[in-house]
Design an enzyme around this catalytic site. Structure first.
Site, PDB file in Angstrom:
ATOM      1  N   GLY A  77      12.599  -9.526  -0.095  1.00  0.00           N
ATOM      2  CA  GLY A  77      11.396  -9.862  -0.474  1.00  0.00           C
ATOM      3  C   GLY A  77      10.131  -9.052  -0.113  1.00  0.00           C
ATOM      4  N   ASN A  78       9.011  -9.692  -0.150  1.00  0.00           N
ATOM      5  CA  ASN A  78       7.689  -8.805   0.056  1.00  0.00           C
ATOM      6  C   ASN A  78       6.746  -9.761   0.785  1.00  0.00           C
ATOM      7  OD1 ASN A  78       6.079  -9.709  -2.103  1.00  0.00           O
ATOM      8  ND2 ASN A  78       7.600  -9.155  -3.343  1.00  0.00           N
ATOM      9  N   ARG A  79       5.757  -8.945   1.277  1.00  0.00           N
ATOM     10  CA  ARG A  79       4.641  -9.776   1.908  1.00  0.00           C
ATOM     11  C   ARG A  79       3.564 -10.526   1.235  1.00  0.00           C
ATOM     12  NH1 ARG A  79       2.037  -5.571   5.729  1.00  0.00           N
ATOM     13  NH2 ARG A  79       1.051  -7.621   6.583  1.00  0.00           N
ATOM     14  N   SER A  80       3.787 -10.386  -0.306  1.00  0.00           N
ATOM     15  CA  SER A  80       2.497 -11.177  -0.893  1.00  0.00           C
ATOM     16  C   SER A  80       2.626 -12.538  -0.926  1.00  0.00           C
ATOM     17  CB  SER A  80       2.986 -10.701  -2.334  1.00  0.00           C
ATOM     18  OG  SER A  80       2.338 -11.481  -3.230  1.00  0.00           O
ATOM     19  N   ALA A 107       3.810  -9.961  -7.150  1.00  0.00           N
ATOM     20  CA  ALA A 107       4.587  -8.691  -6.533  1.00  0.00           C
ATOM     21  C   ALA A 107       6.136  -8.759  -6.866  1.00  0.00           C
ATOM     22  CB  ALA A 107       4.440  -8.569  -5.076  1.00  0.00           C
TER      23      ALA A 107
END
Ligand code: CTP
Length: 408
Positions: free
Chosen positions: A201-204, A273
């Protein structure tokens, strides 16, 4: 914008502290004008700390600057919360023997009142006639709601919750320049599953996309928010009657939902994102050390959703992308952004510089918006809501320019 919040003397005054906080958070300059009675419930230091502006109640304070009329003249909106039966009666009669009264009389700004009183007082013909008079003059009345009142009674008379009053106030301030447009906004970050319990995943957080969607709804658009793993408390900011939320998890799901939702849309904004790659295989069962463990993950590329939407769009659809960059210089930032804009074939591009400490999970953002020709049409360093407002200003300009072009 300048908002005056008039507070009259009712126990609901404590809820207006939160109302003021929400209006300040939305980027407005808020001045609180409590009546003397209101100060018996919540004191001036609280109002000053929350509004970040001095509080006076007397028409004799700050006479040199004619504060008793200046406040009303300079207001873009006046909210009276709570509005007691007494204050409503005085407003109806145009009585101006306190600062709130003079402020209201000296103003041509829209007025929103949130009544709060006992059920009997609300139902009394005098109050009903006064409210009818105010409505006739164009005053907006929100509530009262039903529920438990001070003293244990129950019935209509309860002031609505601060969030609802703030939403109504912000709606009155917003231009309705997106009325009639159908817009689709993606927000959040995709999760690419590895097995039933893990993902890449990502930090958005989704805050920026949610702000973009909420701003569009406030300005009159019919909005679909496609949320990729956005937390419930972040989604709260998107409550609006003309905003619908659809959920999507992975890039593949987001792509499918966006293609469906984008049909017939006037504007599509990809603020989510999206993972560029996903694991080549997804295990049905949890990967364990016993089953051999994992030391490397093979990845395959995801489709570029926004590029596909731009390519397949119907004529007249405006497509907006976001770009998060970690450049070494300002030139590099803009160069990379322009290449990305062309590669993806999008109309507008919102570029923000991100880093370990910047851009993610915060309420603030610093962006540049590139117009169709790649020129910077706006630079914003402020709240995510301010970024959203600038984005819709740029979109509205682009849509108007198109309409003018078509007319010639
Ligand atoms: N985007 C998309 N589909 C993808 C990847 C990105 O629709 N598979 C969209 C994002 O929603 C965003 C824009 O493309 O609006 C820019 O994303 P970004 O990650 O900055 O661009 P990339 O194409 O991944 O380019 P790079 O990795 O080279 O920075």
């Amino acid at each position: 914008m300048n908002i005056v919040v008039g507070v009259s003397g009712g126990i609901a005054a404590y809820k207006s502290v939160q109302l003021v906080r929400l209006l300040v958070k939305a980027g407005h300059d808020v001045t609180v004008v409590p009546t003397d009675d209101a100060l018996r419930f919540v004191g001036a230091p609280t109002w000053e700390a929350i509004s970040r502006n001095p509080v006076t109640t007397s028409v004799h304070d700050d006479v040199a600057r004619v504060r008793h009329v200046a406040l009303g003249q300079g207001a873009d909106l006046i909210v009276v919360a709570p509005a007691t039966a007494n204050t409503i009666a005085r407003m109806a009669a145009g009585i101006a023997d306190n600062l709130l009264g003079t402020t209201l009389l000296a103003s041509v700004a829209p007025v929103l009142i949130a009544p709060a009183m006992h059920t009997e007082m609300w139902r009394h013909p005098a109050t009903q006639a006064n409210v009818a008079t105010l409505r006739q003059r164009g005053v907006h009345v929100i509530g009262p709601g039903e529920g438990e009142l001070a003293g244990g009674d129950s019935g209509p008379g309860r002031m609505l919750e601060p969030e609802e009053i703030a939403d109504a106030a912000l709606a009155l301030l917003a231009p309705r320049d997106l009325e009639g447009l159908r817009v689709v906004v993606s927000a959040g970050g995709t999760r690419e599953p590895l097995d039933p319990v893990r993902y890449l995943g990502n930090r958005s957080s989704g805050r920026q996309g949610v702000a973009v969607a909420a701003e569009a709804a406030l300005r009159g658009a019919d909005v679909t928010l496609v949320a990729a793993n956005v937390a419930g408390d972040v989604l709260q900011a998107a409550r609006h009657p003309s905003l619908r939320v659809v959920h999507a998890g992975s890039a593949a799901e987001l792509g499918a939902v966006m293609r469906t939702e984008a049909q017939g849309a006037d504007v599509v904004v990809m603020a989510a994102a999206v993972a560029d790659y996903r694991p080549a295989t997804v295990s049905d069962r949890k990967l364990t050390k016993e089953s051999g463990g994992v030391t490397a993950i093979e990845l395959v590329e995801n489709e570029d959703i926004v590029a596909g939407l731009a390519r397949d769009r119907a004529p007249g659809t405006t497509v907006v992308a976001f770009a998060a960059e970690t450049p070494r210089s300002d030139e590099e930032l803009l160069e990379r952004a322009r290449r990305k804009q062309q590669r993806k074939g999008v109309d507008l591009l919102v570029v923000n510089e991100v880093g370990w400490e910047r851009g993610f999970e915060s309420a603030e953002n610093a962006v540049r918006i590139l117009g169709r020709d790649g020129a910077v049409v706006a630079s914003v360093d402020g709240s995510k809501r301010a970024v959203a407002a600038a984005l819709w200003d740029a979109v509205a300009d682009a849509v108007t320019a198109d309409a003018e072009h078509d007319a010639h």
